[in-house]
Scaffold this active site. Structure first.
Site, PDB file in Angstrom:
ATOM      1  N   LYS A 188      -8.527  -4.614   6.026  1.00 43.52           N
ATOM      2  CA  LYS A 188      -7.630  -4.414   7.180  1.00 43.52           C
ATOM      3  C   LYS A 188      -8.375  -3.878   8.409  1.00 43.52           C
ATOM      4  O   LYS A 188      -7.854  -3.927   9.521  1.00 43.52           O
ATOM      5  CB  LYS A 188      -6.507  -3.431   6.808  1.00 43.52           C
ATOM      6  CG  LYS A 188      -5.643  -3.857   5.619  1.00 43.52           C
ATOM      7  CD  LYS A 188      -4.675  -4.933   6.016  1.00 43.52           C
ATOM      8  CE  LYS A 188      -3.765  -5.369   4.884  1.00 43.52           C
ATOM      9  NZ  LYS A 188      -2.928  -4.339   4.316  1.00 43.52           N
TER      10      LYS A 188
ATOM     11  N   THR B  26       0.845  -1.203   0.000  1.00 43.39           N
ATOM     12  CA  THR B  26       0.000   0.000   0.000  1.00 43.39           C
ATOM     13  C   THR B  26       0.877   1.249   0.000  1.00 43.39           C
ATOM     14  O   THR B  26       0.634   2.200  -0.747  1.00 43.39           O
ATOM     15  CB  THR B  26      -0.934   0.001   1.233  1.00 43.39           C
ATOM     16  OG1 THR B  26      -1.418  -1.321   1.455  1.00 43.39           O
ATOM     17  CG2 THR B  26      -2.107   0.935   1.029  1.00 43.39           C
TER      18      THR B  26
ATOM     19  N   GLU C 277       9.762   1.864  11.000  1.00 38.55           N
ATOM     20  CA  GLU C 277       8.462   2.532  10.847  1.00 38.55           C
ATOM     21  C   GLU C 277       8.096   3.272  12.131  1.00 38.55           C
ATOM     22  O   GLU C 277       7.737   4.447  12.094  1.00 38.55           O
ATOM     23  CB  GLU C 277       7.377   1.495  10.508  1.00 38.55           C
ATOM     24  CG  GLU C 277       7.509   0.944   9.088  1.00 38.55           C
ATOM     25  CD  GLU C 277       6.609  -0.241   8.802  1.00 38.55           C
ATOM     26  OE1 GLU C 277       6.399  -0.522   7.624  1.00 38.55           O
ATOM     27  OE2 GLU C 277       6.130  -0.901   9.743  1.00 38.55           O
TER      28      GLU C 277
ATOM     29  N   GLY D  94       4.045  -6.647   9.287  1.00 42.16           N
ATOM     30  CA  GLY D  94       3.946  -7.798   8.382  1.00 42.16           C
ATOM     31  C   GLY D  94       5.071  -7.805   7.358  1.00 42.16           C
ATOM     32  O   GLY D  94       5.499  -8.852   6.888  1.00 42.16           O
ATOM     33  N   GLY D  95       5.572  -6.626   7.050  1.00 43.98           N
ATOM     34  CA  GLY D  95       6.690  -6.506   6.111  1.00 43.98           C
ATOM     35  C   GLY D  95       8.038  -6.417   6.803  1.00 43.98           C
ATOM     36  O   GLY D  95       9.036  -6.047   6.175  1.00 43.98           O
TER      37      GLY D  95
HETATM   38  C1  5RP Z   1       5.488  -3.371   7.008  1.00 45.28           C
HETATM   39  C2  5RP Z   1       4.125  -2.996   7.402  1.00 45.28           C
HETATM   40  C3  5RP Z   1       3.126  -2.823   6.308  1.00 45.28           C
HETATM   41  O1  5RP Z   1       2.636  -1.540   6.367  1.00 45.28           O
HETATM   42  C4  5RP Z   1       2.013  -3.808   6.488  1.00 45.28           C
HETATM   43  O2  5RP Z   1       2.577  -5.104   6.499  1.00 45.28           O
HETATM   44  C5  5RP Z   1       0.970  -3.692   5.383  1.00 45.28           C
HETATM   45  O3  5RP Z   1       1.497  -4.151   4.186  1.00 45.28           O
HETATM   46  P1  5RP Z   1       0.666  -4.101   2.839  1.00 45.28           P
HETATM   47  O4  5RP Z   1       0.437  -2.664   2.525  1.00 45.28           O
HETATM   48  O5  5RP Z   1       1.556  -4.781   1.833  1.00 45.28           O
HETATM   49  O6  5RP Z   1      -0.620  -4.851   3.046  1.00 45.28           O
HETATM   50  O7  5RP Z   1       3.791  -2.807   8.538  1.00 45.28           O
HETATM   51  O8  5RP Z   1       6.288  -3.636   8.120  1.00 45.28           O
END
Ligand code: 5RP
Length: 226
Positions: free
Chosen positions: A120, A31, A102, A95-96
């Protein structure tokens, strides 16, 4: 609309919030990547503070001028994705595997906007396993302490995050545990308990940090405030 189309709409709406001269925190994930692409198209005179090596690479490729967090006094606006958006804009992120950078960038920001697709948004946090970043030294012992905390909060035990090539290592050289999947009844108390463990660098609970959310839905982008 697909989830990706909703992410794109939210990212593009967030790019419209950026003004020339701003220092902009650039989030991580699919995103946030839509946001970075839309921001680059605006060709504004801004500086971006990336929250991961992946985002730094993307922004550089697109011609966005970058600054390190310590090169700026404050960040005017940070835009970033999330894995869950709960009540009061409480979030699960990481998740990333970029949660540490961040959170550092978010905490240095005057305004934080979370962007996400409709799936979400949740009534309570916890379906998405909570990422916890842990230093590599003694990570098995730290994992045992995390398992004790999980039991205390009625959550399934944490699992070390693995990828095809082995243990996932973050940009900061740490590992990630993902803590179960269940209802997190007391996010603030859980966050404090996790931070009290010596080997824990940080966790993916972002509480009282988001100022607004832009959620891509089939009816358009919806703006939420805490
Ligand atoms: C990375 C994050 C991302 O913002 C979260 O995983 C959402 O990812 P995506 O936009 O691919 O759904 O916290 O550490």
């Amino acid at each position: 609309m697909t989830a990706d189309e909703q992410k794109r709409a939210a990212g593009e709406a967030a790019a419209a919030l950026v003004e020339a001269g701003m220092v902009v925190g650039l989030g991580t994930g699919s995103t946030a990547a839509w946001f970075v692409k839309a921001l680059a198209r605006r060709q504004l005179d801004i500086r971006g503070v990336p929250t991961s090596d992946a985002t730094a690479n993307l922004a550089r490729e697109l011609g966005i001028a970058l600054a390190a967090l310590d090169d700026v006094k404050r960040v005017d606006l940070t835009v970033d994705g999330a894995d869950e958006v709960g009540p009061g804009l409480s979030l699960i992120k990481g998740g990333g595997a970029a949660l540490l950078r961040e959170k550092l960038v978010w905490e240095a920001s005057n305004r934080c906007v979370v962007i996400a697709d409709a799936a979400k948004q949740v009534a309570a946090l916890g379906k998405f396993p909570l990422p916890i970043e842990v230093v590599r030294f003694g990570y098995v012992h730290t994992g045992q302490r995390l398992a004790d905390i999980a039991a205390e909060f009625d959550l399934p035990p944490p699992r070390l995050r693995m990828a095809d090539r082995g243990v996932v290592v973050t940009d900061g050289g740490n590992v990630i545990y993902d803590m179960g999947s269940n209802l997190i009844a007391e996010p603030a108390a859980l966050g404090l308990a996790l931070k009290s463990v010596t080997g824990v660098v940080d966790h993916g609970l972002f509480l009282d940090l988001a100022d607004e959310a832009l959620i891509g839905t089939d009816q358009g982008v919806v703006r939420l405030t805490p």
